[in-house]
Scaffold this active site. Structure first.
Site, PDB file in Angstrom:
ATOM      1  CB  THR A  51      -0.910  -0.072   1.393  1.00  0.00           C
ATOM      2  OG1 THR A  51      -1.862  -1.100   1.034  1.00  0.00           O
ATOM      3  CG2 THR A  51      -1.607   1.333   1.495  1.00  0.00           C
ATOM      4  CG  HIS A 101      -4.965  -8.394   2.063  1.00  0.00           C
ATOM      5  ND1 HIS A 101      -4.316  -9.327   2.884  1.00  0.00           N
ATOM      6  CD2 HIS A 101      -4.446  -7.122   2.082  1.00  0.00           C
ATOM      7  CE1 HIS A 101      -3.514  -8.569   3.553  1.00  0.00           C
ATOM      8  NE2 HIS A 101      -3.387  -7.466   2.982  1.00  0.00           N
ATOM      9  CG  ASN A 106      -1.273  -8.523   6.550  1.00  0.00           C
ATOM     10  OD1 ASN A 106      -0.751  -9.547   7.088  1.00  0.00           O
ATOM     11  ND2 ASN A 106      -0.526  -7.836   5.789  1.00  0.00           N
ATOM     12  CE1 TYR A 161      -6.240  -3.596   6.579  1.00  0.00           C
ATOM     13  CE2 TYR A 161      -4.518  -5.263   5.889  1.00  0.00           C
ATOM     14  CZ  TYR A 161      -5.094  -3.916   6.346  1.00  0.00           C
ATOM     15  OH  TYR A 161      -3.972  -3.104   6.716  1.00  0.00           O
ATOM     16  CG  ASN A 217      -4.858  -3.664  10.879  1.00  0.00           C
ATOM     17  OD1 ASN A 217      -4.651  -2.610  11.243  1.00  0.00           O
ATOM     18  ND2 ASN A 217      -4.845  -4.197   9.695  1.00  0.00           N
TER      19      ASN A 217
HETATM   20  C1  LIG Z   1       4.530   0.202   3.059  1.00  0.00           C
HETATM   21  C2  LIG Z   1       4.051  -1.062   3.271  1.00  0.00           C
HETATM   22  C3  LIG Z   1       2.510  -1.423   2.961  1.00  0.00           C
HETATM   23  C4  LIG Z   1       2.234  -2.718   2.744  1.00  0.00           C
HETATM   24  N1  LIG Z   1       0.900  -2.666   2.130  1.00  0.00           N
HETATM   25  C5  LIG Z   1       0.551  -4.025   2.265  1.00  0.00           C
HETATM   26  C6  LIG Z   1      -0.551  -4.483   1.523  1.00  0.00           C
HETATM   27  O1  LIG Z   1      -1.303  -3.287   0.722  1.00  0.00           O
HETATM   28  N2  LIG Z   1      -1.199  -5.669   1.120  1.00  0.00           N
HETATM   29  C7  LIG Z   1      -0.483  -6.914   1.845  1.00  0.00           C
HETATM   30  O2  LIG Z   1      -0.849  -8.082   1.993  1.00  0.00           O
HETATM   31  N3  LIG Z   1       0.759  -6.479   2.570  1.00  0.00           N
HETATM   32  C8  LIG Z   1       1.012  -5.317   2.695  1.00  0.00           C
HETATM   33  N4  LIG Z   1       2.563  -5.030   3.306  1.00  0.00           N
HETATM   34  C9  LIG Z   1       3.280  -6.187   3.811  1.00  0.00           C
HETATM   35  C10 LIG Z   1       4.337  -6.708   2.778  1.00  0.00           C
HETATM   36  O3  LIG Z   1       3.582  -7.116   1.705  1.00  0.00           O
HETATM   37  C11 LIG Z   1       5.351  -7.449   3.214  1.00  0.00           C
HETATM   38  O4  LIG Z   1       4.621  -8.577   3.642  1.00  0.00           O
HETATM   39  C12 LIG Z   1       6.202  -6.959   4.402  1.00  0.00           C
HETATM   40  O5  LIG Z   1       6.739  -5.893   3.920  1.00  0.00           O
HETATM   41  C13 LIG Z   1       7.478  -8.063   4.927  1.00  0.00           C
HETATM   42  O6  LIG Z   1       8.182  -8.529   3.609  1.00  0.00           O
HETATM   43  P1  LIG Z   1       9.590  -7.653   3.704  1.00  0.00           P
HETATM   44  O7  LIG Z   1      10.269  -7.989   4.765  1.00  0.00           O
HETATM   45  O8  LIG Z   1       9.931  -8.231   2.253  1.00  0.00           O
HETATM   46  O9  LIG Z   1       9.431  -6.322   3.641  1.00  0.00           O
HETATM   47  C14 LIG Z   1       3.184  -3.805   3.392  1.00  0.00           C
HETATM   48  C15 LIG Z   1       4.329  -3.336   4.070  1.00  0.00           C
HETATM   49  C16 LIG Z   1       4.849  -2.141   3.634  1.00  0.00           C
HETATM   50  C17 LIG Z   1       6.326  -2.175   4.372  1.00  0.00           C
END
Ligand SMILES: Cc1cc2nc3c(=O)[nH]c(=O)nc-3n(C[C@H](O)[C@H](O)[C@H](O)COP(=O)(O)O)c2cc1C
Length: 359
Positions: free
Chosen positions: A25, A174, A177, A179, A234
């Site tokens: 997001t 989704h 997390n 939702y 959440n």
């Molecule tokens: C800025 C940001 C926005 C995110 N938005 C979403 C989202 O819209 N949907 C989702 O399933 N996870 C979202 N996540 C979680 C990421 O998809 C991911 O699972 C998380 O960053 C851990 O992976 P990483 O260690 O590679 O960053 C978001 C994470 C971050 C940092």
């Protein structure tokens, strides 16, 4: 020979490598409509094997956050068409994540007439940022009636048809997390006494009905789902039966025919780790593609692929800050650090201005 950078398939789709851009997001969709800046951003990341879009709402009711995009209006479909047209020639396959926020939201982030809906009228602890009034407590949702449930499922199915019309290869539900889908599945947020609450079979009903309706609309090869067992984000506390319940859900999703499960492990963000036994159990019961995500670097991605723990690896923050992550990981080059202060701010700063290696 790197497995991560080798070609593979996802259902009938050919992927140019096994790296997935995780759904992120970014709150750049002014008026909830995708725009040129977003087109540029996604095109920058199109060396991934698969891109999963940021959470995108199938309904005005599901927007939750400020400036997240939707896929329920003609204007949104037209905007996304421009995004997919820019990404397609660059090679990445492209799934849209359907994020219905349910009770995680505030009316100030929703268009007029939209409603904050959830399985039960229980507010989530925590606050939500609004452009109009800064931080606000999460709204107390309305408990969905059977009619609300039916119309919400129809919104998901229509949104899936819209996403395919906009040029996407598929959609990711989704279910993670905190939702709406997870709100139905978890016993703390779902206190219903009808056939959508109580037993695990009843709590899984909404998730499975959404999945089946979306499959009916666009076909099983085009539908994946994201799940976060052990996730606490959440206001979703862990509970004793969680591992068994999620393994059962994965088996039901396998029977429904979804093309992938995308498992979230947010221990790199402070959540409890998903035990290896849970990942292995889902791998066992779900026969199609398994994507793992959370805290991956190139070495761990390669070793989990080699060990057969999953088929694809999704990466969030390193990809957000390094549009040329594939080239950097191939070269063993240093990475830009993600700038948290611009994760959700409007405009190009911290969005499309991260330098590439050559820059
Ligand atoms: C800025 C940001 C926005 C995110 N938005 C979403 C989202 O819209 N949907 C989702 O399933 N996870 C979202 N996540 C979680 C990421 O998809 C991911 O699972 C998380 O960053 C851990 O992976 P990483 O260690 O590679 O960053 C978001 C994470 C971050 C940092």
């Amino acid at each position: 020979m790197s497995l991560l950078f080798s070609r593979t398939t996802l259902g009938p789709l050919a992927l140019q490598n096994r790296l997935v851009m995780a759904p992120l997001t970014r709150s750049r969709a002014i008026g909830n409509v995708p725009n040129d800046l977003m087109t540029q951003y996604y095109a920058q990341h199109a060396t991934a094997g698969l891109i999963v879009t940021e959470g995108t709402s199938p309904s005005p009711n599901g927007l939750g956050y400020a400036r997240v995009p939707g896929i329920y209006s003609a204007e949104q479909v037209a905007g996304w068409k421009r995004v997919t047209a820019a990404v397609r020639p660059l090679g990445a396959k492209f799934f849209m994540q359907f994020m219905h926020c349910g009770r995680i939201g505030h009316p100030l982030n929703l268009p007029q007439g939209a409603r904050i809906l959830a399985p039960s009228a229980i507010a989530a602890a925590g606050e939500m940022y609004t452009d109009a009034s800064g931080m606000q407590p999460n709204a107390t949702p309305e408990a969905m009636t059977e009619a609300d449930i039916k119309s919400t499922i129809e919104e998901f199915a229509q949104a899936a048809t819209n996403a395919i019309a906009a040029g996407f290869d598929g959609v990711e539900l989704h279910g993670a997390n905190g939702y709406l889908l997870e709100q139905f599945f978890r016993p703390t947020s779902n206190q219903r006494t009808d056939r959508y609450g109580g037993s695990v079979e009843n709590r899984a009903r909404f998730v499975l009905e959404v999945a089946r309706a979306v499959i009916e609309a666009i076909g099983k090869d085009k539908v994946g789902i994201r799940l976060s067992p052990f996730g606490v984000f959440n206001d979703m506390p862990p509970y004793a039966a969680m591992e068994a319940e999620y393994t059962g859900l994965a088996a039901e999703l396998d029977a429904a025919g979804l093309v992938y499960i995308h498992l979230v492990d947010h221990s790199s963000m402070g959540a409890p780790a998903v035990p290896d036994s849970m990942k292995a159990a889902i791998r066992r019961v779900f026969k199609r593609t398994l994507i793992l995500s959370g805290g991956y670097d190139a070495a761990r991605a390669e070793s989990d692929l080699e060990a057969g723990k999953c088929d694809l690896i999704a990466v969030g923050r390193p990809f957000l800050a390094n549009p040329d992550l594939v080239a950097r990981w191939k070269a063993g080059a240093a990475l830009n650090a993600p700038d948290m202060s611009t994760f959700y701010t409007p405009g190009p700063k911290g969005y499309t201005d991260y330098p590439t290696m050559a820059a």
